[in-house]
Design an enzyme around this catalytic site. Structure first.
Site, PDB file in Angstrom:
ATOM      1  N   TYR A 144       0.846  -1.188   0.000  1.00 42.15           N
ATOM      2  CA  TYR A 144       0.000   0.000   0.000  1.00 42.15           C
ATOM      3  C   TYR A 144       0.883   1.240   0.000  1.00 42.15           C
ATOM      4  O   TYR A 144       1.838   1.333   0.770  1.00 42.15           O
ATOM      5  CB  TYR A 144      -0.880   0.002   1.260  1.00 42.15           C
ATOM      6  CG  TYR A 144      -1.812   1.181   1.372  1.00 42.15           C
ATOM      7  CD1 TYR A 144      -2.903   1.312   0.508  1.00 42.15           C
ATOM      8  CD2 TYR A 144      -1.625   2.161   2.351  1.00 42.15           C
ATOM      9  CE1 TYR A 144      -3.776   2.401   0.622  1.00 42.15           C
ATOM     10  CE2 TYR A 144      -2.492   3.240   2.464  1.00 42.15           C
ATOM     11  CZ  TYR A 144      -3.565   3.353   1.597  1.00 42.15           C
ATOM     12  OH  TYR A 144      -4.425   4.420   1.719  1.00 42.15           O
ATOM     13  N   ASP A 239       9.169   2.737  -0.098  1.00 38.77           N
ATOM     14  CA  ASP A 239       8.125   3.391   0.673  1.00 38.77           C
ATOM     15  C   ASP A 239       8.374   3.037   2.133  1.00 38.77           C
ATOM     16  O   ASP A 239       8.001   1.964   2.598  1.00 38.77           O
ATOM     17  CB  ASP A 239       6.748   2.913   0.199  1.00 38.77           C
ATOM     18  CG  ASP A 239       5.620   3.468   1.061  1.00 38.77           C
ATOM     19  OD1 ASP A 239       5.917   4.121   2.081  1.00 38.77           O
ATOM     20  OD2 ASP A 239       4.451   3.220   0.712  1.00 38.77           O
ATOM     21  N   LYS A 267       4.100   8.799   8.955  1.00 37.24           N
ATOM     22  CA  LYS A 267       3.953   8.202  10.290  1.00 37.24           C
ATOM     23  C   LYS A 267       4.988   8.728  11.302  1.00 37.24           C
ATOM     24  O   LYS A 267       4.850   9.849  11.757  1.00 37.24           O
ATOM     25  CB  LYS A 267       3.914   6.680  10.152  1.00 37.24           C
ATOM     26  CG  LYS A 267       2.722   6.304   9.241  1.00 37.24           C
ATOM     27  CD  LYS A 267       2.321   4.878   9.184  1.00 37.24           C
ATOM     28  CE  LYS A 267       0.973   4.774   8.484  1.00 37.24           C
ATOM     29  NZ  LYS A 267       0.940   4.053   7.230  1.00 37.24           N
TER      30      LYS A 267
HETATM   31  C1  PLP Z   1       0.252   4.538   5.886  1.00 40.01           C
HETATM   32  C2  PLP Z   1       0.998   4.261   4.641  1.00 40.01           C
HETATM   33  C3  PLP Z   1       0.915   5.095   3.520  1.00 40.01           C
HETATM   34  C4  PLP Z   1      -0.055   6.219   3.431  1.00 40.01           C
HETATM   35  O1  PLP Z   1       0.189   7.202   4.368  1.00 40.01           O
HETATM   36  P1  PLP Z   1      -1.029   8.230   4.725  1.00 40.01           P
HETATM   37  O2  PLP Z   1      -0.383   9.170   5.682  1.00 40.01           O
HETATM   38  O3  PLP Z   1      -2.099   7.375   5.318  1.00 40.01           O
HETATM   39  O4  PLP Z   1      -1.433   8.867   3.472  1.00 40.01           O
HETATM   40  C5  PLP Z   1       1.748   4.847   2.460  1.00 40.01           C
HETATM   41  N1  PLP Z   1       2.607   3.813   2.469  1.00 40.01           N
HETATM   42  C6  PLP Z   1       2.704   2.982   3.522  1.00 40.01           C
HETATM   43  C7  PLP Z   1       3.688   1.879   3.499  1.00 40.01           C
HETATM   44  C8  PLP Z   1       1.883   3.162   4.627  1.00 40.01           C
HETATM   45  O5  PLP Z   1       1.960   2.304   5.635  1.00 40.01           O
END
Ligand code: PLP
Length: 428
Positions: A144, A239, A267
């Site tokens: 994701y 990511d 995060k």
């Molecule tokens: C949470 C997450 C996102 C998206 O971040 P948001 O702040 O919710 O837009 C993207 N990549 C990874 C791996 C994530 O865990």
């Protein structure tokens, strides 16, 4: 009724907010029942509107690596707030956090702040396309990267949980530029590269997958991707929205010793405020506006409060690197404890763990990619989730999510968690 006030609040919320929530996984759709509404949190604990206390394993989906309402972070926000909350001009603190982040993370010279992980990944891909002059991207099923169009081709996490792997509203034109490979499967990547010669701008992935439960990369997978990228002039995007400042001070790149070209953050970097960021070596970052041709902007990007929270958080982690060893040890302790009781109770399970990310899959087979993650028994997961909740343990309301361990958790908390898992599964 254990959750009476939460249920009332949810009924009211549903009148004015779609599904009653501002992010789908919060709605408990995957596990059934009404979501609990949280009123406050401190350290390892969250407290709901009915006055119940829970040991928290979500930690706001990752940011609260030091526990909730961590004092230095709270103090930094309060102090900053007194001086105004946003100016739309450069501020000194943006340079301070950029300097610290680029010191902590390998392979990055410069960093650009945005407001979410979604924005970070979206912008990272645009930059990769601008830099390479190529259009297509490779992503992995079950990884994701936020909710921007290019990634909702077959997403993990929320989208999977809600059975809309291809969201309406994403155009065919966008979808055709995103190619899907299988996590931990280099061959699937090689095939895509061979079939799309000189068209691929970047490969984007979670170096440790956390949005199909926790799935660590197998040996040589990331190294293999790095080699393929070198060979074919493709940029490798990690990511690290989940893994950044969590798997190590320098994130998964550092822990796993593989170099990415562009890194996305979110995060932890915001200390609980809305922050994302993307970073790379200078040669790549020079492509960004205002000096380069790739456009990217944000009215509240680098917001003073968000930067104060993030800077306080990163400073804590940088000044106390022993935290990373400590949370790893706590997570291993939890894993070993859960392993023992689930084995004793004759439950079919697989526990994946790396660093302070861990997930329990009710599955007989190893969970190494999206397909194997989907084989888990969701009925067992639902029972487990609701059982844990009643015992005062708050885990993610979906089998496709990792748990996040915080440094605020004590060994007593971990023992309580293991005992609760034992009690719940003993009857199965
Ligand atoms: C949470 C997450 C996102 C998206 O971040 P948001 O702040 O919710 O837009 C993207 N990549 C990874 C791996 C994530 O865990």
């Amino acid at each position: 009724m254990l959750y009476q006030r939460s249920s009332q609040l949810f009924q009211e919320a549903k009148k004015y907010i779609p599904g009653g929530v501002n992010s789908p996984v919060r709605a408990f759709s995957a596990v059934g029942g009404d979501p609990i509404f949280i009123k406050e949190a401190k350290g390892a604990y969250i407290y709901d509107e009915d006055g119940r206390e829970y040991i928290d394993y979500i930690n706001s989906w990752g940011p609260m690596i030091l526990g909730h309402a961590h004092q230095p972070v709270i103090d930094a926000i309060i102090e900053k707030t007194k001086k105004g909350t946003s100016f739309g001009t450069p501020t000194e603190i943006e340079t301070q956090i950029a300097k610290l982040a680029t010191t902590m993370v390998p392979n990055i010279d410069q960093i650009r702040m945005v407001n979410s992980g979604t924005e970070a990944c979206m912008s990272a891909v645009r930059l990769a396309r601008g830099f390479t002059g190529k259009d297509k991207i490779i992503k992995f099923a079950g990884c994701y990267h936020g909710h921007s169009d290019s990634f909702l081709i077959q997403a993990g996490s929320g989208a999977v949980t809600f059975g809309t792997p291809n969201s309406p509203g994403v155009t065919k034109g966008t979808a055709k530029d995103t190619l899907l490979a299988q996590f931990n499967n280099l061959l699937s990547v090689e095939e895509l590269i061979a079939a799309n010669k000189n068209e691929i701008a970047c490969i984007i992935l979670e170096p440790v997958a956390g949005n199909m439960g926790c799935i660590p990369p197998q040996e040589d997978f990331l190294e293999g991707l790095r080699e393929l990228c070198n060979e074919h002039d493709i940029l490798l995007i990690f990511d690290e929205v989940m893994t950044g400042f969590r798997q190590a001070e320098g994130g998964a790149q550092q822990r796993l010793n593989v170099n990415a070209d562009i890194v996305a953050f979110g995060k932890v970097i915001g200390g609980g405020l809305p922050v994302g960021a993307f970073a790379a070596r200078k040669e790549i970052m020079d492509y960004l506006a205002p000096i380069g041709p790739v456009y990217q902007a944000g009215t509240l990007s680098g917001n003073p409060l968000a930067m104060a929270a993030g800077l306080a958080m990163l400073t804590e982690l940088h000044d106390h690197p022993e935290i990373f060893k400590s949370i790893d040890e706590k997570t291993i302790y939890l894993k070993e404890g859960l392993d023992k009781v689930l084995t004793k109770n004759g439950v079919a399970f697989t526990i994946n763990q790396i660093g302070s990310m861990i997930s329990v899959h009710f599955s007989e087979t190893p969970v190494v990619d999206f397909e194997s993650a989907a084989l888990g028994n969701n009925e067992y997961f639902k029972k487990f989730f609701h059982g844990m909740l009643e015992e005062g343990i708050y885990i993610a309301p979906s089998a496709f999510e990792t748990w996040f361990i915080s440094e605020a958790l004590s060994y007593t908390d971990l023992d309580k968690t293991i005992a609760a898992a034992d009690k719940i599964t003993a009857a199965w």
